[in-house]
Design a protein around this motif. Structure first.
Motif, PDB file in Angstrom:
ATOM      1  N   ASP A  29      -2.360  10.502   5.205  1.00  0.00           N
ATOM      2  CA  ASP A  29      -2.241  10.710   3.757  1.00  0.00           C
ATOM      3  C   ASP A  29      -1.035  11.594   3.495  1.00  0.00           C
ATOM      4  N   THR A  30      -0.316  11.257   2.457  1.00  0.00           N
ATOM      5  CA  THR A  30       0.925  11.986   2.143  1.00  0.00           C
ATOM      6  C   THR A  30       0.643  13.458   1.896  1.00  0.00           C
ATOM      7  N   ARG A  88      -8.539  -3.655   1.686  1.00  0.00           N
ATOM      8  CA  ARG A  88      -9.560  -2.690   1.265  1.00  0.00           C
ATOM      9  C   ARG A  88     -10.959  -3.248   1.518  1.00  0.00           C
ATOM     10  N   ARG A 118      -5.205   3.498   1.170  1.00  0.00           N
ATOM     11  CA  ARG A 118      -4.664   4.095  -0.055  1.00  0.00           C
ATOM     12  C   ARG A 118      -3.124   4.032  -0.062  1.00  0.00           C
ATOM     13  N   ASN A 119      -2.549   4.222   1.127  1.00  0.00           N
ATOM     14  CA  ASN A 119      -1.079   4.121   1.207  1.00  0.00           C
ATOM     15  C   ASN A 119      -0.588   2.711   0.874  1.00  0.00           C
ATOM     16  N   ALA A 121      -2.103   0.554  -1.046  1.00  0.00           N
ATOM     17  CA  ALA A 121      -2.254   0.334  -2.496  1.00  0.00           C
ATOM     18  C   ALA A 121      -1.082   0.932  -3.253  1.00  0.00           C
ATOM     19  N   THR A 122      -0.675   2.139  -2.786  1.00  0.00           N
ATOM     20  CA  THR A 122       0.488   2.770  -3.433  1.00  0.00           C
ATOM     21  C   THR A 122       1.745   1.928  -3.212  1.00  0.00           C
ATOM     22  N   THR A 123       1.879   1.407  -1.995  1.00  0.00           N
ATOM     23  CA  THR A 123       3.046   0.544  -1.694  1.00  0.00           C
ATOM     24  C   THR A 123       3.059  -0.698  -2.573  1.00  0.00           C
ATOM     25  N   GLU A 125       1.730  -1.093  -5.452  1.00  0.00           N
ATOM     26  CA  GLU A 125       2.028  -0.706  -6.839  1.00  0.00           C
ATOM     27  C   GLU A 125       3.535  -0.562  -7.034  1.00  0.00           C
ATOM     28  N   LYS A 126       4.188   0.117  -6.075  1.00  0.00           N
ATOM     29  CA  LYS A 126       5.627   0.304  -6.201  1.00  0.00           C
ATOM     30  C   LYS A 126       6.368  -1.018  -6.059  1.00  0.00           C
TER      31      LYS A 126
END
Length: 792
Positions: A29-30, A88, A118-119, A121-123, A125-126
């Motif tokens: 996690d970031t 997921r 979660r990472n 999903a963030t990717t 989104e971007k």
């Protein structure tokens, strides 16, 4: 050596440690990355620099993989992202064991999976924020105008959202270049369009002119049906097919004139104007519209000048003119569409300028090339093309009055070619004529002649068959050809949008030219031909009389065609009457000339023995032949108008009398005996007998004999030797020898004087009375005195 080995081991350990840290960063996690990164700085000196190099290498590697993935197949990339979303669900399933015997997963592994999920999903989104920009770049199949729209959207909407990424900066830097490429591509398409339209404008013009002609024919048919009370509304079918050819939409059915249900096509049906619209839109969006407008107008001006250049041999065939007109019409039909379909790409002032320039050039070209045409059929076809050409462009709003003014010049040229053609026709008719009255054997033959020529004669109609009509065969042929000329002239007057009165005036003027110039010239040349003798001249006079009488029927013929009464004010009358009168007068004059020539030929045969002692008591042979010739000639003159025959006869007798007088007074004749005078007197007596025999009816009293009165009184004076009476009564109105001129008497008397004893013609008088010699001398002196008195 040992130190080197230790350094290498430390380096390998460092590299391995860096790989572990990178994997931990990628899977952590970031929010928990801080402790991991701190361990790098707590490690060996300069380790963080080597780690940064390793990190940059890892970033570049991932960039290359992303780029390869995008370039390989964008859709696959998007599908992969979509598949990642399913991780997921799959990860949640991994939390549940299917069987108790499955490996036990520790809590840390579960946490690690959740962090990776979660990472991702963030990717995703971007990446979804980047999809619009990458989609535009990776899809090359959209049009330039759509692509330009996408680029504008990227630069204003999409890129600001992801501006923190380096690929966005690269895209932003490339956008101006892409815009220029779009301009170049659209301009290339426009150039292809201009080249294509230049090659195929004749097809557009051909279609437009054919439609104008069909429209005119349709209107003419409707007008005709309406006048007859049979009007039927036409049915149109729009099932024509088109296909694209080099950027132009060309109609499949344009070559099939028999296609009953042909589609009514317009310029936008025949031409694909999308390159123009697209290029105009792109340059407008990019703020460079003026450059595009200037370029387009400049190119079209150049093309206009090329279109207006005629082929060198255009006047030889109608196809040359047709292609020339098709190209011009096609050019201006396209410009008219551009004017109405775009907002200011061309203006009305621009098209008017082009049209005025073109119109001046067209008129100059047609004026020059039509002057080379010597075929009336070709000139007529040219006129029809000009009319259709003018009607077509007028339908598109271009002024064409100057073209119709030009048609009047072309009409004059057409008339000239017609006149030349009919001059050949008339000459051939005259050459083939036998100049004899037309024989008719049956009623059918008679009806055939009078159906071609308006001949009516009650006396001849009463005669039994076979019979003869007074004119020769050239008369009905000439009359028929004049009517054919009128029909030919009328063909040009059609479709000129002129009133019946104007058309009537045109027909009458052109017919007048035919009669007064062409036919008159042919008649004058015919009359002067050497092989035309007296008999032929008499027939020509008869022919012209009948043609003159037929002029009123030609007037009626034109009236029936135009429905304009000849009594209408300012109506031109036919001048045929003067034409035939002039020809007749010329023929009459030629008759007089040829008669005199014939008389001179006989006179040249005279062979008098001027010194003969006495006459043989008979008239000379040459003179009797001459009189017989005159009798037979004047018998032919019975068909001539009375005054013509009388004038010819009087002219012949006067010329004969004058010729005989000149024979006596010839200066080369030095001596004349009394016997020769007596012989000459016998010949003159025969001339007087001929004159008194009324060779031509209509003379009153001794009018014809008076032609020889001068000779008669002179010969009587010498035969009787009545000098005392002559001298005593000279100058008196009642004188017996009033017509004897003193100079004439003196000249003849001197030829009879005693010039030598050998040939002294007065020797007999000396034997009887020697004083007569003195008397002659006295008479000579008195005559000289009278002559000198007259001269003073």
């Amino acid at each position: 050596m040992h130190i080197t080995i230790m350094a290498e081991n430390e380096t390998l350990e460092c590299i391995t440690e860096h790989e572990r840290i990178l994997q931990e960063i990628e899977s952590t996690d970031t929010a928990c990355v801080g402790p991991t990164l701190r361990s790098i700085y707590d490690d060996q000196p300069n380790a963080h620099k080597r780690f940064m190099e390793k990190l940059d290498a890892r970033i570049r590697n991932h960039d290359r993989e992303i780029e390869k993935m995008c370039n390989f197949h964008h859709q696959g990339f998007v599908d992969a992202i979509t598949e990642l979303l399913k991780v997921r669900i799959d990860a949640e399933k991994l939390m549940v064991r299917d069987h108790p015997k499955d490996d036990y997963r520790t809590t840390e592994e579960v946490i690690c999976c959740r962090i990776q999920q979660r990472n991702m999903a963030t990717t995703v989104e971007k990446l979804q924020l980047c999809i619009p920009g990458t989609t535009a770049v990776c899809v090359p199949s959209v049009g330039c105008d759509s692509f330009l729209y996408i680029l504008n959207k990227i630069s204003t909407t999409d890129l600001p959202k992801v501006s923190q990424y380096r690929f966005c900066q690269i895209m932003a830097e490339n956008l101006p270049r892409l815009r220029e490429e779009i301009k170049e591509i659209s301009m290339s398409d426009l150039k292809d369009f201009l080249e294509s339209i230049r090659k195929h404008s004749d097809k557009v013009g051909e279609t437009a002119m054919r439609q104008a002609q069909q429209h005119r024919t349709f209107n003419s048919a409707i007008a005709k049906q309406a006048s007859m009370g049979h009007y039927t509304k036409p049915v149109y079918s729009l099932n024509g097919r088109t296909h694209t050819h080099n950027g132009l939409m060309i109609d499949d059915n344009t070559g099939d004139e028999d296609e009953a249900d042909e589609e009514i096509l317009t310029a936008q049906d025949l031409v694909d104007f999308s390159p123009v619209y697209r290029c105009l839109h792109i340059y407008t969006v990019l703020g460079d519209r003026e450059t595009f407008e200037s370029y387009y107008r400049k190119q079209r001006k150049k093309q206009a000048r090329l279109v207006l250049q005629p082929q060198a041999n255009m006047h030889e065939t109608v196809e040359g003119y047709r292609k020339y007109f098709n190209q011009i019409v096609g050019f201006f039909v396209v410009e008219d569409h551009i004017l109405n379909a775009t907002q200011g790409l061309v203006t009305r002032a621009f098209t008017d300028e082009l049209w005025n320039m073109a119109l001046s050039k067209i008129i100059a070209v047609l004026r020059t090339h039509s002057s080379y045409c010597d075929d009336p059929d070709l000139v007529l076809e040219l006129k029809n093309l000009i009319v259709i050409f003018a009607d077509t462009l007028q339908d598109y709003g271009f002024p064409v009055n100057r073209l119709f003014d030009l048609l009047f010049e072309v009409r004059d040229q057409y008339n000239e070619t017609l006149l030349k053609k009919w001059a050949l026709v008339f000459r051939e008719i005259f050459e083939l004529d036998n100049y004899s009255p037309i024989p008719v054997e049956t009623e059918d033959e008679y009806k055939l002649v009078v159906s071609r020529f308006p001949f009516h004669d009650a006396e001849i109609e009463k005669q039994d068959f076979p019979k003869k009509l007074p004119m020769s065969q050239s008369v009905p042929q000439i009359y028929t050809q004049v009517k054919e000329f009128i029909y030919a002239s009328l063909k040009f007057s059609e479709s000129l949008h002129r009133s019946s009165t104007e058309i009537d005036d045109m027909l009458r003027k052109s017919t007048n030219l035919l009669l007064t110039r062409t036919l008159s010239s042919c008649l004058q040349n015919l009359i002067k031909k050497p092989h035309i003798g007296l008999t032929e001249l008499v027939q020509i006079i008869i022919n012209t009389t009948h043609l003159e009488q037929a002029c009123r029927y030609l007037e009626e013929f034109i009236t029936n065609i135009t429905n304009v009464s000849p009594e209408t004010v300012h109506t031109t009358r036919l001048y045929g009457l003067s034409t035939f009168k002039d020809a007749r007068h010329a023929a009459e004059g030629e008759i007089y000339t040829k008669l005199n020539q014939k008389i001179d030929e006989f006179i040249q045969l005279a062979d008098y023995e001027w010194g003969m002692a006495e006459s043989d008591g008979r008239a000379s042979g040459y003179l009797m032949d001459l009189i017989n010739f005159l009798r037979s000639t004047f018998q032919v003159f019975t068909h001539l108008p009375g005054k013509v025959a009388q004038t010819a006869c009087m002219s012949a007798c006067k010329h004969l009398s004058t010729s005989l007088m000149q024979m006596l007074l010839d200066t080369e004749l030095k001596q004349i005996s009394m016997g020769a005078i007596q012989q000459f007197n016998l010949d003159v007596i025969q001339c007087e007998l001929f004159a008194s025999s009324e060779p031509v009816p209509g003379f009153q009293g001794d009018t014809l004999q008076l032609a020889f009165i001068d000779l008669r009184q002179l010969l009587d004076l010498f035969m009787v030797w009545d000098w005392s009476t002559y001298l005593a009564d000279y100058g008196q109105p009642t004188s017996k020898y009033l017509r004897v001129n003193p100079a004439t008497a003196l000249a003849l008397l001197e030829k009879m004087k005693d010039t030598s004893k050998k040939n002294n013609i007065f020797s007999q008088f000396r034997k009887n009375d020697r004083d007569k010699q003195k008397l002659i001398e006295t008479v000579v002196k008195q005559l000289r005195s009278l002559v000198n008195g007259m001269s003073s």
